[in-house]
Design an enzyme around this catalytic site. Structure first.
Site, PDB file in Angstrom:
ATOM      1  N   HIS A 142      48.874  75.547  48.320  1.00  0.00           N
ATOM      2  CA  HIS A 142      47.699  76.359  48.016  1.00  0.00           C
ATOM      3  C   HIS A 142      46.527  76.001  48.926  1.00  0.00           C
ATOM      4  O   HIS A 142      45.574  75.328  48.525  1.00  0.00           O
ATOM      5  CB  HIS A 142      47.310  76.184  46.538  1.00  0.00           C
TER       6      HIS A 142
ATOM      7  N   SER B  47      43.882  76.053  44.338  1.00  0.00           N
ATOM      8  CA  SER B  47      44.460  74.707  44.372  1.00  0.00           C
ATOM      9  C   SER B  47      44.072  73.949  43.113  1.00  0.00           C
ATOM     10  O   SER B  47      42.898  73.620  42.908  1.00  0.00           O
ATOM     11  CB  SER B  47      43.967  73.955  45.609  1.00  0.00           C
ATOM     12  N   SER B  48      45.047  73.650  42.270  1.00  0.00           N
ATOM     13  CA  SER B  48      44.775  72.958  41.009  1.00  0.00           C
ATOM     14  C   SER B  48      44.124  71.607  41.239  1.00  0.00           C
ATOM     15  O   SER B  48      43.099  71.277  40.637  1.00  0.00           O
ATOM     16  CB  SER B  48      46.080  72.783  40.222  1.00  0.00           C
TER      17      SER B  48
ATOM     18  N   GLU C 230      53.664  75.959  39.516  1.00  0.00           N
ATOM     19  CA  GLU C 230      54.391  74.736  39.152  1.00  0.00           C
ATOM     20  C   GLU C 230      54.785  74.765  37.679  1.00  0.00           C
ATOM     21  O   GLU C 230      55.902  74.378  37.314  1.00  0.00           O
ATOM     22  CB  GLU C 230      53.543  73.492  39.432  1.00  0.00           C
TER      23      GLU C 230
ATOM     24  N   SER D 176      46.221  69.613  49.512  1.00  0.00           N
ATOM     25  CA  SER D 176      46.799  70.634  50.396  1.00  0.00           C
ATOM     26  C   SER D 176      45.849  71.047  51.518  1.00  0.00           C
ATOM     27  O   SER D 176      46.114  72.012  52.235  1.00  0.00           O
ATOM     28  CB  SER D 176      47.210  71.867  49.577  1.00  0.00           C
TER      29      SER D 176
ATOM     30  N   CYS E 168      48.964  65.128  50.942  1.00  0.00           N
ATOM     31  CA  CYS E 168      49.849  64.164  50.286  1.00  0.00           C
ATOM     32  C   CYS E 168      51.238  64.306  50.905  1.00  0.00           C
ATOM     33  O   CYS E 168      51.493  65.205  51.707  1.00  0.00           O
ATOM     34  CB  CYS E 168      49.905  64.430  48.784  1.00  0.00           C
TER      35      CYS E 168
ATOM     36  N   HIS F  89      50.127  78.833  36.455  1.00  0.00           N
ATOM     37  CA  HIS F  89      50.282  78.103  37.711  1.00  0.00           C
ATOM     38  C   HIS F  89      51.760  78.100  38.089  1.00  0.00           C
ATOM     39  O   HIS F  89      52.627  77.909  37.230  1.00  0.00           O
ATOM     40  CB  HIS F  89      49.773  76.667  37.559  1.00  0.00           C
TER      41      HIS F  89
ATOM     42  N   CYS G 205      51.023  62.932  39.641  1.00  0.00           N
ATOM     43  CA  CYS G 205      51.494  62.253  40.844  1.00  0.00           C
ATOM     44  C   CYS G 205      50.472  61.269  41.399  1.00  0.00           C
ATOM     45  O   CYS G 205      49.276  61.338  41.101  1.00  0.00           O
ATOM     46  CB  CYS G 205      51.907  63.272  41.904  1.00  0.00           C
TER      47      CYS G 205
ATOM     48  N   CYS H 249      58.148  69.755  45.919  1.00  0.00           N
ATOM     49  CA  CYS H 249      57.760  68.345  46.003  1.00  0.00           C
ATOM     50  C   CYS H 249      58.720  67.510  45.161  1.00  0.00           C
ATOM     51  O   CYS H 249      59.018  67.863  44.014  1.00  0.00           O
ATOM     52  CB  CYS H 249      56.333  68.165  45.490  1.00  0.00           C
TER      53      CYS H 249
END
Length: 317
Positions: free
Chosen positions: A41, A226-227, A127, A270, A12, A125, A198, A97
């Site tokens: 990630h 990676s979520s 974030e 990612s 992304c 996490h 997002c 981001c």
């Protein structure tokens, strides 16, 4: 065996920007470049940058004076940012981001107003830790919920002065259920003007739903931490398909695709395209035919790197 490729998939704009920041810093200043947390990630990306001289750390005190430090795409708390700025660093770059920064601004705004804020996200996490760390008003409150059941047990100070926001990489469907629970319990709660999940997360989840209609097996290229990649695998599983989250083509087990007529392939936000190409090559070795790209939502968003990495060096204030 047919191979179907989800569209869109892979990088992304936020991930692309974060990786570019580390790469350009290495090109302009040379190794070592310190990065707080994995910049994104993905094991392949992190190992590639590490080989070029990036050093990934978790605590600011691990960074020597006079070094260059980069915050990862996931963002950091106000406390971490302040700690970094107090250090004698040569340069500090922020690879957060911009869509995560948007959520940070929502939380900071709530903190200034004294509005209690509820974040929908996964505990632990990075974030989520960074977003929670934007709230510093002791008169208000910041709370984390992950599922509808958490909402029922939540105790707030003022039910009439509440807002909510979300982690950017959640399941759209699961988040909708939590939001419904919040609105049912707290009728006056206010949400963001624009969805916090997002565009890339939403588009990739939509694409994997389309993929799962025809594929018997769905392979999601992405790392275990990676979520957004995990959410893609979960969606395929909910569609009744065998779904596997894989770091690379080496993880593919022949038994997964034996006797299968159609394999679907997608990649988390990612995961670089080179990994997808290697997966296609491996599937071809196992009897796959030429991969077919599904029609999907076009993405043309670009996030620029900091101007210091485009034009000139600017000393940290």
């Amino acid at each position: 065996m047919q191979i179907l490729l989800a569209n869109p998939r892979g990088f992304c704009a936020g991930v692309d920007r974060a990786i570019s920041i580390v790469e350009r810093a290495l090109e302009m200043y040379g190794a070592p470049i310190y990065v707080r947390h994995e910049v994104v990630h993905n094991r392949y990306v992190v190992n590639s940058l590490r080989e070029r001289g990036a050093i990934f750390i978790e605590e600011i005190d691990e960074v020597p004076d006079g070094s260059i430090l980069i915050f990862s795409a996931h963002g950091v708390s106000q406390a971490v940012r302040a700690e970094a700025k107090a250090r004698a660093l040569t340069m500090l770059f922020d690879a957060t981001c911009p869509l995560v920064t948007k959520v940070h601004m929502e939380v900071a705004r709530a903190s200034r107003k004294g509005t209690e804020a509820i974040l929908i996200g996964h505990a632990g996490h990075p974030e989520v830790e960074g977003t929670m760390g934007q709230y510093n008003n002791p008169q208000g409150g910041m709370y984390l919920v992950e599922q509808p059941g958490d909402v029922q047990n939540l105790q707030v100070k003022d039910e009439d002065n509440l807002c909510f926001m979300t982690q950017t990489t959640l399941s759209v469907d699961d988040t909708s259920d939590v939001i419904d629970a919040l609105r049912a319990r707290f009728p006056k709660i206010v949400g963001p003007r624009k969805d916090d999940i997002c565009y890339a997360t939403t588009n990739r989840q939509e694409a994997v739903r389309t993929l799962a209609r025809d594929a018997d097996v769905v392979l999601v290229v992405g790392s275990k931490n990676s979520s957004n990649s995990n959410r893609l695998a979960e969606l395929a599983q909910r569609a009744g398909k065998l779904a596997r989250l894989i770091d690379s083509a080496e993880d593919i087990q022949e038994a997964w695709v034996k006797g299968v007529s159609c394999v679907g392939v997608t990649a988390g936000a990612s995961a670089p395209d080179i990994l997808v190409q290697q997966v296609i090559q491996r599937l071809n070795e196992l009897g796959g035919v030429d991969a077919v790209e599904l029609i999907g939502r076009e993405e043309n968003i670009i996030f620029e790197v900091p101007k210091e990495l485009r034009v000139e060096v600017k000393q940290l204030d």
